[in-house]
Design a protein around this motif. Sequence first.
Motif, PDB file in Angstrom:
ATOM      1  N   UNK A   1      -4.602  11.835  -5.899  1.00 10.29           N
ATOM      2  CA  UNK A   1      -4.885  10.515  -6.435  1.00 10.29           C
ATOM      3  C   UNK A   1      -6.323  10.417  -6.903  1.00 10.29           C
ATOM      4  N   UNK A   2      -6.521   9.625  -7.945  1.00  6.79           N
ATOM      5  CA  UNK A   2      -7.881   9.418  -8.441  1.00  6.79           C
ATOM      6  C   UNK A   2      -8.619   8.486  -7.503  1.00  6.79           C
ATOM      7  N   UNK A   3      -9.899   8.752  -7.356  1.00  5.05           N
ATOM      8  CA  UNK A   3     -10.780   7.967  -6.486  1.00  5.05           C
ATOM      9  C   UNK A   3     -11.839   7.285  -7.348  1.00  5.05           C
ATOM     10  N   UNK A   4     -12.465   6.263  -6.782  1.00  9.29           N
ATOM     11  CA  UNK A   4     -13.495   5.525  -7.526  1.00  9.29           C
ATOM     12  C   UNK A   4     -14.561   6.463  -8.086  1.00  9.29           C
ATOM     13  N   UNK A   5     -14.930   7.484  -7.308  1.00 14.01           N
ATOM     14  CA  UNK A   5     -15.979   8.407  -7.771  1.00 14.01           C
ATOM     15  C   UNK A   5     -15.527   9.312  -8.916  1.00 14.01           C
ATOM     16  N   UNK A   6     -14.232   9.302  -9.253  1.00 16.73           N
ATOM     17  CA  UNK A   6     -13.720  10.086 -10.379  1.00 16.73           C
ATOM     18  C   UNK A   6     -13.901   9.372 -11.710  1.00 16.73           C
ATOM     19  N   UNK A   7     -14.253   8.090 -11.685  1.00 12.96           N
ATOM     20  CA  UNK A   7     -14.253   7.349 -12.941  1.00 12.96           C
ATOM     21  C   UNK A   7     -15.184   7.925 -14.001  1.00 12.96           C
ATOM     22  N   UNK A   8     -16.391   8.302 -13.649  1.00 16.94           N
ATOM     23  CA  UNK A   8     -17.317   8.822 -14.676  1.00 16.94           C
ATOM     24  C   UNK A   8     -16.730  10.039 -15.374  1.00 16.94           C
ATOM     25  N   UNK A   9     -16.122  10.939 -14.598  1.00 11.18           N
ATOM     26  CA  UNK A   9     -15.497  12.130 -15.204  1.00 11.18           C
ATOM     27  C   UNK A   9     -14.277  11.732 -16.039  1.00 11.18           C
ATOM     28  N   UNK A  10     -13.476  10.794 -15.538  1.00 10.89           N
ATOM     29  CA  UNK A  10     -12.321  10.289 -16.280  1.00 10.89           C
ATOM     30  C   UNK A  10     -12.774   9.758 -17.635  1.00 10.89           C
TER      31      UNK A  10
ATOM     32  N   UNK B   1       0.845  -1.186   0.000  1.00 12.24           N
ATOM     33  CA  UNK B   1       0.000   0.000   0.000  1.00 12.24           C
ATOM     34  C   UNK B   1       0.880   1.235   0.000  1.00 12.24           C
ATOM     35  N   UNK B   2       0.628   2.120  -0.903  1.00  6.59           N
ATOM     36  CA  UNK B   2       1.382   3.363  -0.992  1.00  6.59           C
ATOM     37  C   UNK B   2       0.412   4.529  -0.948  1.00  6.59           C
ATOM     38  N   UNK B   3       0.834   5.583  -0.287  1.00  3.25           N
ATOM     39  CA  UNK B   3       0.024   6.782  -0.216  1.00  3.25           C
ATOM     40  C   UNK B   3       0.354   7.664  -1.407  1.00  3.25           C
ATOM     41  N   UNK B   4      -0.665   8.123  -2.098  1.00  2.00           N
ATOM     42  CA  UNK B   4      -0.468   9.038  -3.220  1.00  2.00           C
ATOM     43  C   UNK B   4      -0.458  10.448  -2.652  1.00  2.00           C
ATOM     44  N   UNK B   5       0.618  11.185  -2.879  1.00  2.00           N
ATOM     45  CA  UNK B   5       0.688  12.534  -2.308  1.00  2.00           C
ATOM     46  C   UNK B   5      -0.309  13.474  -2.967  1.00  2.00           C
ATOM     47  N   UNK B   6      -0.753  14.444  -2.214  1.00  2.00           N
ATOM     48  CA  UNK B   6      -1.573  15.528  -2.738  1.00  2.00           C
ATOM     49  C   UNK B   6      -0.666  16.741  -2.888  1.00  2.00           C
ATOM     50  N   UNK B   7      -0.763  17.391  -4.030  1.00  2.00           N
ATOM     51  CA  UNK B   7       0.058  18.568  -4.316  1.00  2.00           C
ATOM     52  C   UNK B   7      -0.879  19.746  -4.553  1.00  2.00           C
ATOM     53  N   UNK B   8      -0.658  20.816  -3.830  1.00  2.00           N
ATOM     54  CA  UNK B   8      -1.440  22.036  -4.030  1.00  2.00           C
ATOM     55  C   UNK B   8      -0.563  23.109  -4.661  1.00  2.00           C
TER      56      UNK B   8
END
Length: 177
Positions: A17-26, A2-9
């Motif tokens: 990182x992309x989340x399951x709820x991003x798939x429709x937009x992807x 398991x690796x943590x995907x960093x968030x960059x602002x």
Amino acid sequence: MSRTIPTINTQRLTLRGMRAEDFSRFAEIWSMPEVVEFIGGAPWPRSKAWAAFLRNAGHWQITGFGQWAIHRHRAPDMSGQAGFFYAKRDLGEDFDSFPEAGWVLTPDAHGQGYGMEAVRAAHDWFDRVITGQLVCMITPENTASFRIAEAMGYQHMRDAELDGDPVTLLVRKGPPQ
């Protein structure tokens, strides 16, 4: 594993990182003719988008890097993606052996500097955390991507063909000085 995907602002964006709820937009993004114009030319069916979406998630787990979702601050949905991956395209060891950089933005985000901002943030992270040589591939007509690649320090490697279409291969041996 398991690796943590960093968030960059950045000033105007969040890369996360992309989340399951991003798939429709992807899937919607990859079905846009303006998005795929220089990336194969044909809009993707949902099945191809799903395979790419899962491949991206797995890439982070296996290699420790991947593509981030690009979110404009105060925008409801992702506006594209940027990051790194191994594509293994059979373009030669001098290309396939190195992480490939890629970026995609929705048409409504074009021409506002978002691509440069996202790609710079991703490369800054790569240079601090992973380091090393990078490659990218751009269709000769994609002048906007060439501007971004040049600003990131990529240089012409050679011209090639991918699936019968001409592409330009570029290399970045490290951050621009």
